[in-house]
Design a protein around this motif. Structure first.
Motif, PDB file in Angstrom:
ATOM      1  N   GLU A  76      56.039  39.657  32.460  1.00 20.08           N
ATOM      2  CA  GLU A  76      55.926  38.234  32.835  1.00 20.08           C
ATOM      3  C   GLU A  76      57.176  37.754  33.554  1.00 20.08           C
ATOM      4  O   GLU A  76      57.104  37.096  34.602  1.00 20.08           O
ATOM      5  CB  GLU A  76      55.734  37.367  31.580  1.00 20.08           C
ATOM      6  CG  GLU A  76      54.299  37.214  31.152  1.00 20.08           C
ATOM      7  CD  GLU A  76      54.151  36.209  30.013  1.00 20.08           C
ATOM      8  OE1 GLU A  76      53.080  35.595  29.913  1.00 20.08           O
ATOM      9  OE2 GLU A  76      55.089  36.063  29.208  1.00 20.08           O
ATOM     10  N   THR A  90      51.488  38.902  37.129  1.00 20.57           N
ATOM     11  CA  THR A  90      50.487  38.026  36.516  1.00 20.57           C
ATOM     12  C   THR A  90      49.591  38.822  35.579  1.00 20.57           C
ATOM     13  O   THR A  90      49.035  39.857  35.974  1.00 20.57           O
ATOM     14  CB  THR A  90      49.615  37.367  37.608  1.00 20.57           C
ATOM     15  OG1 THR A  90      50.485  36.703  38.526  1.00 20.57           O
ATOM     16  CG2 THR A  90      48.650  36.361  37.003  1.00 20.57           C
ATOM     17  N   LYS A 126      46.282  39.578  34.019  1.00 23.35           N
ATOM     18  CA  LYS A 126      44.898  39.298  34.419  1.00 23.35           C
ATOM     19  C   LYS A 126      43.877  39.744  33.372  1.00 23.35           C
ATOM     20  O   LYS A 126      42.723  39.351  33.420  1.00 23.35           O
ATOM     21  CB  LYS A 126      44.568  40.008  35.746  1.00 23.35           C
ATOM     22  CG  LYS A 126      45.418  39.599  36.914  1.00 23.35           C
ATOM     23  CD  LYS A 126      45.173  38.157  37.356  1.00 23.35           C
ATOM     24  CE  LYS A 126      43.832  37.898  37.945  1.00 23.35           C
ATOM     25  NZ  LYS A 126      43.783  37.602  39.354  1.00 23.35           N
ATOM     26  N   ARG A 149      44.740  32.621  39.425  1.00 24.14           N
ATOM     27  CA  ARG A 149      45.919  32.895  40.225  1.00 24.14           C
ATOM     28  C   ARG A 149      47.053  32.060  39.633  1.00 24.14           C
ATOM     29  O   ARG A 149      46.919  30.849  39.459  1.00 24.14           O
ATOM     30  CB  ARG A 149      45.650  32.481  41.678  1.00 24.14           C
ATOM     31  CG  ARG A 149      46.673  32.985  42.651  1.00 24.14           C
ATOM     32  CD  ARG A 149      46.212  32.690  44.074  1.00 24.14           C
ATOM     33  NE  ARG A 149      47.292  32.915  45.013  1.00 24.14           N
ATOM     34  CZ  ARG A 149      47.617  34.092  45.506  1.00 24.14           C
ATOM     35  NH1 ARG A 149      46.918  35.154  45.180  1.00 24.14           N
ATOM     36  NH2 ARG A 149      48.628  34.219  46.341  1.00 24.14           N
ATOM     37  N   SER A 150      48.138  32.728  39.277  1.00 20.93           N
ATOM     38  CA  SER A 150      49.244  32.021  38.647  1.00 20.93           C
ATOM     39  C   SER A 150      49.778  30.917  39.558  1.00 20.93           C
ATOM     40  O   SER A 150      49.931  31.107  40.759  1.00 20.93           O
ATOM     41  CB  SER A 150      50.350  33.026  38.341  1.00 20.93           C
ATOM     42  OG  SER A 150      51.530  32.354  38.041  1.00 20.93           O
ATOM     43  N   SER A 151      50.092  29.763  38.979  1.00 19.75           N
ATOM     44  CA  SER A 151      50.581  28.639  39.788  1.00 19.75           C
ATOM     45  C   SER A 151      52.028  28.837  40.221  1.00 19.75           C
ATOM     46  O   SER A 151      52.545  28.065  41.024  1.00 19.75           O
ATOM     47  CB  SER A 151      50.437  27.339  39.004  1.00 19.75           C
ATOM     48  OG  SER A 151      51.136  27.461  37.792  1.00 19.75           O
ATOM     49  N   HIS A 180      53.033  31.476  41.845  1.00 15.97           N
ATOM     50  CA  HIS A 180      53.026  32.409  42.973  1.00 15.97           C
ATOM     51  C   HIS A 180      53.935  31.995  44.119  1.00 15.97           C
ATOM     52  O   HIS A 180      54.652  32.809  44.679  1.00 15.97           O
ATOM     53  CB  HIS A 180      51.594  32.585  43.505  1.00 15.97           C
ATOM     54  CG  HIS A 180      50.933  33.811  42.947  1.00 15.97           C
ATOM     55  ND1 HIS A 180      50.262  34.724  43.726  1.00 15.97           N
ATOM     56  CD2 HIS A 180      50.868  34.272  41.690  1.00 15.97           C
ATOM     57  CE1 HIS A 180      49.812  35.698  42.945  1.00 15.97           C
ATOM     58  NE2 HIS A 180      50.158  35.442  41.726  1.00 15.97           N
TER      59      HIS A 180
END
Ligand code: RTP
Length: 147
Positions: A26, A31, A33, A139-141, A143
């Motif tokens: 992390e 990310t 998933k 989708r990770s914010s 990114h």
């Protein structure tokens, strides 16, 4: 985006390393998933390690993997297969650099705490085997702060 299959083996789970290992991936910026905590049976473990079936350590390896629950994960990110293997360290902990997971937490090749796919192709096969139901679409914010 590239994905890899990472498994915390039974020794890593029993030794309480799950949080530490997830934290390393992390904090790197990858990310999560897919995540599953399961005990697999012999047939499944043999399928996962089918490429190693001719090796003298195969039976011991299968016994080890089925000896307790494992934490199966899918991690996503740029070059995650190669970088994931670097984070994990060399197969034999005697050769793993300090700072890698195996370098920091393992001593013996037969109890090396974690598995990571060795190529994009094996990652695809392993993800299909371990997550036949598919994985979360998100989708990770963060990114935009990583890429
Ligand atoms: P993994 O698949 O678990 O990520 O490991 P790897 O690619 O780094 O190594 P591989 O050669 O595919 O071996 C798979 C697992 O088998 C066990 N092993 N034991 N006793 C032995 O000589 C020996 N060699 C390999 C390790 O648990 C290794 O991770």
């Amino acid at each position: 985006m590239e994905q890899t299959f990472i498994m915390i083996k039974p020794d890593g789970v029993q030794r309480g390393l799950v949080g530490e290992i997830i934290g390393r991936f992390e904090k790197k910026g990858f990310t999560l998933k897919g995540l599953k905590f399961i005990t697999v049976d012999r047939h499944f473990a043999e399928q996962h390690y089918a490429d190693l079936s001719a090796k003298p350590f195969f039976n011991g390896l299968v016994e080890y993997i089925i000896s307790g629950p494992v934490t199966a994960m899918v991690w996503e990110g740029k070059n995650v297969v190669t970088t994931g293997r670097k984070i994990i360290g060399a197969t034999n902990p005697a050769d793993s650099a300090p700072g890698t997971i195996r370098g920091d937490y393992a001593i013996d090749i037969g109890r090396n705490v974690i598995h990571g796919s060795d190529s994009v192709e094996s990652a695809k096969k392993e993800i299909a085997l371990w997550f036949p139901e598919g994985i979360a679409e998100w989708r990770s914010s963060v990114h935009q702060w990583i890429y």
